[in-house]
Structure formats: C-alpha cells, structure tokens
Design an enzyme around this catalytic site. Structure first.
Site, PDB file in Angstrom:
ATOM      1  N   HIS A   1       5.493   7.877  -1.244  1.00 16.25           N
ATOM      2  CA  HIS A   1       6.741   8.106  -0.486  1.00 16.25           C
ATOM      3  C   HIS A   1       6.850   9.612  -0.209  1.00 16.25           C
ATOM      4  CE1 HIS A   1      10.622   7.377   1.141  1.00 16.25           C
ATOM      5  NE2 HIS A   1      11.342   7.196   0.047  1.00 16.25           N
TER       6      HIS A   1
ATOM      7  N   ARG B   1       8.969  11.424  14.120  1.00 15.92           N
ATOM      8  CA  ARG B   1       9.269  12.613  13.304  1.00 15.92           C
ATOM      9  C   ARG B   1       8.034  13.518  13.231  1.00 15.92           C
ATOM     10  NH1 ARG B   1      11.174   9.655   7.932  1.00 15.92           N
ATOM     11  NH2 ARG B   1       9.197   8.643   8.393  1.00 15.92           N
TER      12      ARG B   1
ATOM     13  N   HIS C   1       2.135   3.509   7.249  1.00 23.08           N
ATOM     14  CA  HIS C   1       3.574   3.297   6.994  1.00 23.08           C
ATOM     15  C   HIS C   1       3.826   1.811   6.746  1.00 23.08           C
ATOM     16  CE1 HIS C   1       7.938   3.572   7.400  1.00 23.08           C
ATOM     17  NE2 HIS C   1       7.767   4.844   7.117  1.00 23.08           N
TER      18      HIS C   1
ATOM     19  N   ASP D   1       5.198  12.925   6.972  1.00 25.25           N
ATOM     20  CA  ASP D   1       4.656  13.864   5.993  1.00 25.25           C
ATOM     21  C   ASP D   1       3.355  14.530   6.439  1.00 25.25           C
ATOM     22  OD1 ASP D   1       6.716  13.389   4.094  1.00 25.25           O
ATOM     23  OD2 ASP D   1       5.779  11.476   3.621  1.00 25.25           O
TER      24      ASP D   1
ATOM     25  N   SER E   1      13.586   5.488  -1.494  1.00 24.69           N
ATOM     26  CA  SER E   1      14.684   6.392  -1.888  1.00 24.69           C
ATOM     27  C   SER E   1      16.045   5.845  -1.465  1.00 24.69           C
ATOM     28  CB  SER E   1      14.461   7.793  -1.325  1.00 24.69           C
ATOM     29  OG  SER E   1      14.204   7.753   0.063  1.00 24.69           O
TER      30      SER E   1
HETATM   31  N1  CMX Z   1      -5.368   5.809   3.701  1.00 23.20           N
HETATM   32  C1  CMX Z   1      -6.171   4.875   3.156  1.00 23.20           C
HETATM   33  N2  CMX Z   1      -5.817   3.597   2.970  1.00 23.20           N
HETATM   34  C2  CMX Z   1      -4.609   3.233   3.398  1.00 23.20           C
HETATM   35  C3  CMX Z   1      -3.738   4.128   4.011  1.00 23.20           C
HETATM   36  C4  CMX Z   1      -4.148   5.479   4.140  1.00 23.20           C
HETATM   37  N3  CMX Z   1      -3.352   6.413   4.653  1.00 23.20           N
HETATM   38  N4  CMX Z   1      -2.598   3.474   4.328  1.00 23.20           N
HETATM   39  C5  CMX Z   1      -2.759   2.196   3.931  1.00 23.20           C
HETATM   40  N5  CMX Z   1      -3.979   2.058   3.355  1.00 23.20           N
HETATM   41  C6  CMX Z   1      -4.516   0.871   2.702  1.00 23.20           C
HETATM   42  C7  CMX Z   1      -3.612   0.471   1.553  1.00 23.20           C
HETATM   43  O1  CMX Z   1      -3.867   1.268   0.408  1.00 23.20           O
HETATM   44  C8  CMX Z   1      -3.954  -0.988   1.390  1.00 23.20           C
HETATM   45  O2  CMX Z   1      -5.182  -1.071   0.717  1.00 23.20           O
HETATM   46  P1  CMX Z   1      -5.455  -2.201  -0.414  1.00 23.20           P
HETATM   47  O3  CMX Z   1      -5.176  -3.500   0.251  1.00 23.20           O
HETATM   48  O4  CMX Z   1      -6.873  -1.983  -0.790  1.00 23.20           O
HETATM   49  O5  CMX Z   1      -4.479  -1.910  -1.518  1.00 23.20           O
HETATM   50  C9  CMX Z   1      -4.162  -1.426   2.828  1.00 23.20           C
HETATM   51  O6  CMX Z   1      -4.465  -0.239   3.574  1.00 23.20           O
HETATM   52  C10 CMX Z   1      -2.974  -2.099   3.453  1.00 23.20           C
HETATM   53  O7  CMX Z   1      -1.853  -1.249   3.324  1.00 23.20           O
HETATM   54  P2  CMX Z   1      -0.727  -1.256   4.452  1.00 23.20           P
HETATM   55  O8  CMX Z   1      -0.121  -2.610   4.491  1.00 23.20           O
HETATM   56  O9  CMX Z   1      -1.266  -0.704   5.710  1.00 23.20           O
HETATM   57  O10 CMX Z   1       0.317  -0.168   3.904  1.00 23.20           O
HETATM   58  P3  CMX Z   1       1.512  -0.399   2.888  1.00 23.20           P
HETATM   59  O11 CMX Z   1       2.683  -0.895   3.652  1.00 23.20           O
HETATM   60  O12 CMX Z   1       1.095  -1.191   1.708  1.00 23.20           O
HETATM   61  O13 CMX Z   1       1.773   1.084   2.379  1.00 23.20           O
HETATM   62  C11 CMX Z   1       1.947   3.431   2.683  1.00 23.20           C
HETATM   63  C12 CMX Z   1       2.340   2.059   3.226  1.00 23.20           C
HETATM   64  C13 CMX Z   1       2.736   4.493   3.423  1.00 23.20           C
HETATM   65  C14 CMX Z   1       2.326   3.488   1.195  1.00 23.20           C
HETATM   66  C15 CMX Z   1       0.434   3.637   2.880  1.00 23.20           C
HETATM   67  O14 CMX Z   1       0.131   3.626   4.250  1.00 23.20           O
HETATM   68  C16 CMX Z   1      -0.090   4.908   2.240  1.00 23.20           C
HETATM   69  O15 CMX Z   1      -0.429   4.896   1.050  1.00 23.20           O
HETATM   70  N6  CMX Z   1      -0.155   6.054   3.007  1.00 23.20           N
HETATM   71  C17 CMX Z   1      -0.534   7.321   2.466  1.00 23.20           C
HETATM   72  C18 CMX Z   1       0.627   7.949   1.676  1.00 23.20           C
HETATM   73  C19 CMX Z   1       1.721   8.419   2.615  1.00 23.20           C
HETATM   74  O16 CMX Z   1       1.489   9.087   3.602  1.00 23.20           O
HETATM   75  N7  CMX Z   1       2.972   8.098   2.254  1.00 23.20           N
HETATM   76  C20 CMX Z   1       4.153   8.578   2.990  1.00 23.20           C
HETATM   77  C21 CMX Z   1       4.852   7.497   3.801  1.00 23.20           C
HETATM   78  C22 CMX Z   1       6.095   8.028   4.449  1.00 23.20           C
HETATM   79  C23 CMX Z   1       7.173   8.243   3.433  1.00 23.20           C
HETATM   80  O17 CMX Z   1       7.669   7.272   2.870  1.00 23.20           O
HETATM   81  O18 CMX Z   1       7.526   9.397   3.165  1.00 23.20           O
END
Ligand code: CMX
Length: 471
Positions: A296, A351, A342, A397, A266
C-alpha cells in the site's frame, strides 16, 4: 516571526495568531449541518424502497481473493473507476486542478478545497478555503506529551510507526470521547467527531514535521504555524523547505493522495476501527498502520529505493534493454515491481499522470525523472508478459519519490508520512459522514472452508472434519 513562540521545541500557534483567527473560523460545520438531515432523509427513503434489493453476488473466488469486487461498503467522498481513475465527489483530478481554489500566484489546487469538496460535495469559494486554512492553523498546537513522545523516540523507529504512536496518544484531546462519556446522543456524534477531525488535520502537519526534524535533522525546534499561510505552505515551513515550487508540489501531492474510495486498506481500516466508535485519532492511527505496508503506501518508499538502485547500477542514460534486464532481475528474485499494479485500476493512474506533468513542467531534464519515464515504457509490457498481473500500469507511488528527491527531500523512509498527511483528509471526511449517517459497527460474516464448500454444494472429502467423522 521568531522561534520564541515555540513551546520547548513543540509546535505552537502564537497568541497573536490565535487572536487574529478568533473571528475567522470557516463555516464548513454550518454548511455540513445543513446537508446532513437531507442526506439522512434521502438514505432513509432509499432503504425503505430498495433495502432488500441485491447489488451483486459473492463468489468463492471473491472470498479467497481479498474481497475484490464485493460491493459491501459505503463511501460518499470518492469513487474509483477501474479505467478512468478516481473522482472526488464526481470530479476527476484534472477537473479538481481546474476548479478548486489555488494559492495566490499558484497553479495547483489547495488541499483545503479538496477537503471542503469531500465533506460537502461542493466546490468551495476562495473565502471558504481561506477560512479552512485559518481554522486548521488555529488548531495546530500539539500537546506536550505528544512532543515528548516523539522527542524520545529512537531514531531507528520507522517514521510511520512514530506517526501512528503520536496520533494514538493524541486521543487525550478527543472531543468525541468527552462527549460520549457525558452521554451525548447518537444523532450528535458527528459534531464532536468533526472537531476531532479538524483538530487532527490541524495537528498532523506538526506531528509529521516533528518526526522529520527529530529523526533526520537532529532538532525538535519547529517554526511556528502562520495563520496567513495555507496548510501546505505551513507544512513546508515546518519541514524547512522554502522553495515556492516545492509548496506547489505539496499542494498537488496532498490533494491527490487524500482519498481513493472506501475499500483500500487505509480508508477501510480507519472506517472499520471508527465503526466501533473508537475516536478519530485511534481510527486514523489504525488506518495509517495499514498505509505503512509495502503493498500500500510504503510502496512510494520502495519505488525510490528501486529507482536509486537502478540509477546506481546503470547510470544516467541506461538503454531500454538494461532497464528491462534490471526489472526482470527484480521479478526473478521473487519481488514485485514497486509502483506498478493496482487492486482496482486497470489503466495508468491519473495521479501518476499529473505528477508526470508536474515534473515535465518543472524539471524535464532530471536524470531520475527520465528513468521514471523510461520505466513507464519498459515495465508494463514486461508485467503483461507474466500473464497474471491484472494491471501492468503505474500507480500513484511510481512517481512521487522522484519529485520529492528533486527538491532535496531524500529521506525515503519519510515518504509514506507525506502520503499519510494527505490521507488524513479523505479518511476524516468519511469518518464525519459515517457518524452523521449513524453507520453501525462493521461485522461481515466469515466462513470456514468447510462451510463455504457446503454453501456451494461442493464435496468436502478429505477435510479434517470428514476424516474425524469417519473415525
Ligand atoms: N510486480 C510483480 N508482480 C505483480 C505486480 C507487480 N507490480 N503487481 C501484481 N503482481 C502479481 C501479484 O503479486 C500476483 O502474483 P501471485 O498470484 O503470484 O501472488 C499477481 O500479479 C496478481 O496480482 P493482481 O491481482 O494483479 O494484484 P493485486 O490486486 O493482488 O495486488 C497490488 C495489487 C497493488 C498489491 C500489486 O499490484 C502490487 O504488489 N504492486 C506493487 C506494490 C505497489 O505498487 N503498491 C502500491 C499500490 C497503490 C497504493 O495502494 O498505494
């Protein structure tokens, strides 16, 4: 104050309120005007002496990996340390809770104070914060076309789409556009951008409230904004939530969701679009379209849906084993556990922690709060066990929805709008500075896979281009 001050269901500040305010503008703009030349000089000198110094390398994995870790952006308002979490202009969340001005009788920081801090780097006085509350209230009136657009919006349009559309068409009011069309100098861009940012912050609570009332409560009548109230209290009034503890929650919520350095979707999108000199309204709307993604800001909606489903299936007092099995099923079905993980953080999000504190203080026995606490115990080891998740800990979140539902705000599809109202503070503070520093249009270099291979001396055998050459 009666509803007669309403403009056909549209938010308006009454004449009496406006009169009361005419002499009480905050002096933020003057403070900022004094700081900008010093900052410009500092950066000019720094670039002159170190402009060609390297701040790190870019690897192939970074290019394919969402640019993680590439130091390629400027953000003055906040910095995110992977282990410690966010610092707003150098202050942690507990420090902000301690040092920023509070509402009379309240214990949580006022978002006005945080905005002042983000813009100036200084902790404001109680009077300066009061001036900001009044200034934003004075700017709160919505133009009729924005109200009409929202009133006509079908109820099934997601609240975030409504917010984005309303803020986009609000750019009819842009002072920057007017100034630009008149040929204003680049050194003065920040002044009209400041006005747009302040107007947007003043109006966004009315837009958000109108979306809420129209979509979920079947009314377009809003209570008037009251200049003697702070921004959060006015927002709560517009939403018709009168519990003073809910107003305290909003003050905390709107403070902590405001800024998370520059690279998140964002903030980055707002900056990117703003760098094309799109006005503050267009830039913010673009950024909020990014906030609306489930990875996000939409995650706060997804978390509560997930917790409610868990609660429905397992009841009030599930065992750890049951919660673990529920989370495993989510993972098996190919979904992420919302609220966990994250892109930058590698520890529990502060937070999350301060929201947990709030719940512990105000409703320790709420069954859903207990589930959030239990999930915090069960999910991190589960994610760690997958061996690929970089951060198994909860983010912001993971908690917010449970706080909101406790006070009766159960419309989950609205939650990201609250995040967006708060994020307005951070992205607008940054946009003002981007214009003050004359940052150029953003235009990073992209490469094809073949060119990347060439750049690192890798063989591109088997690629289409190689095949073509052979033919
Ligand atoms: N549950 C399951 N799997 C997860 C996970 C979770 N909460 N968080 C990361 N992973 C997985 C990823 O999907 C990725 O899998 P693949 O390699 O199979 O695609 C792997 O772990 C590595 O990811 P990462 O490097 O740890 O995380 P990223 O930096 O790529 O992504 C985020 C970060 C937040 C998008 C991810 O942790 C996620 O999807 N979390 C759940 C959604 C969420 O809570 N989002 C809010 C974040 C805060 C915000 O911006 O508001």
């Amino acid at each position: 104050m009666s509803k007669t001050t309403l403009l056909s269901g549209c938010l308006s500040a009454s004449t009496t309120i406006i009169k009361r305010l005419s002499s009480s503008k905050s002096d933020l703009k003057a403070v900022l005007a004094a700081k900008i030349p010093k900052e410009q000089e500092k950066i000019k000198a720094f670039r002159k002496s170190h402009g060609k110094s390297s701040v790190g390398e870019v690897t192939v994995n970074m290019v394919y990996g969402g640019m993680r870790g590439i130091k390629g952006m400027l953000c003055e308002t906040s910095h995110l340390d992977p282990n410690e979490g966010i610092r707003f202009r150098g202050y942690t969340i507990p420090e902000c809770q301690e040092k920023l001005p509070k509402a009379s009788g309240g214990g949580e920081p006022l978002p006005e104070g945080l905005f002042w801090l983000l813009v100036t780097g200084d902790i404001p006085t109680q009077d300066q914060v009061k001036g900001l509350s009044q200034d934003w209230a004075r700017r709160g009136q919505l133009p009729p076309h924005v109200c009409n657009l929202l009133k006509q919006c079908p109820k099934h349009v997601h609240p975030m789409s409504q917010l984005s559309a309303a803020c986009t068409v609000l750019n009819t009011e842009s002072e920057f556009v007017k100034a630009y069309n008149k040929g204003v100098k680049k050194t003065q861009y920040w002044e009209s951008t400041y006005e747009d940012a302040m107007n947007l912050i003043g109006k966004v609570i009315g837009i958000a409230a109108l979306i809420y009332q129209n979509t979920f409560k079947g009314t377009t009548d809003l209570r008037p904004i009251d200049a003697s109230h702070d921004w959060s209290l006015n927002f709560c009034n517009l939403l018709c939530y009168d519990d003073p503890t809910f107003a305290e929650l909003m003050r905390l919520y709107l403070t902590i969701h405001s800024d998370h350095e520059g690279g998140n979707v964002s903030a980055h999108t707002t900056h990117l679009v703003g760098s094309a000199l799109s006005d503050a309204y267009l830039s913010y709307a673009a950024g909020m379209n990014g906030l609306a993604g489930p990875l996000h800001g939409l995650a706060n909606q997804e978390v509560l849906i997930w917790i409610m489903k868990l609660h429905k299936e397992l009841g009030d007092d599930p065992s750890d084993e049951q919660v673990k099995a529920f989370a495993e099923n989510t993972l098996k079905s190919g979904q992420v556990i919302p609220g966990y993980g994250h892109a930058v953080l590698r520890k529990t999000d502060p937070r999350f922690m301060c929201q947990q504190e709030f719940a512990r203080k105000h409703f320790p026995d709420d069954p859903l709060f207990k589930i959030v606490t239990q999930v915090f115990k069960v999910v991190p080891p589960l994610l760690q066990g997958l061996g690929k998740v970089q951060n198994p800990w909860p983010n912001v979140d993971a908690h917010s929805g449970v706080l909101l539902q406790y006070y009766g705000l159960t419309e989950m599809s609205y939650y990201t709008v609250l995040f967006a109202v708060s994020r307005c503070l951070g992205v607008m503070a940054s946009l003002i500075w981007a214009r003050a520093l004359g940052l150029p249009i953003e235009r990073p270099k992209s490469l094809t896979t073949d060119l990347l291979m060439k750049a690192v001396g890798a063989s591109s055998k088997g690629s289409k281009k190689e095949d073509k050459k052979k033919c």
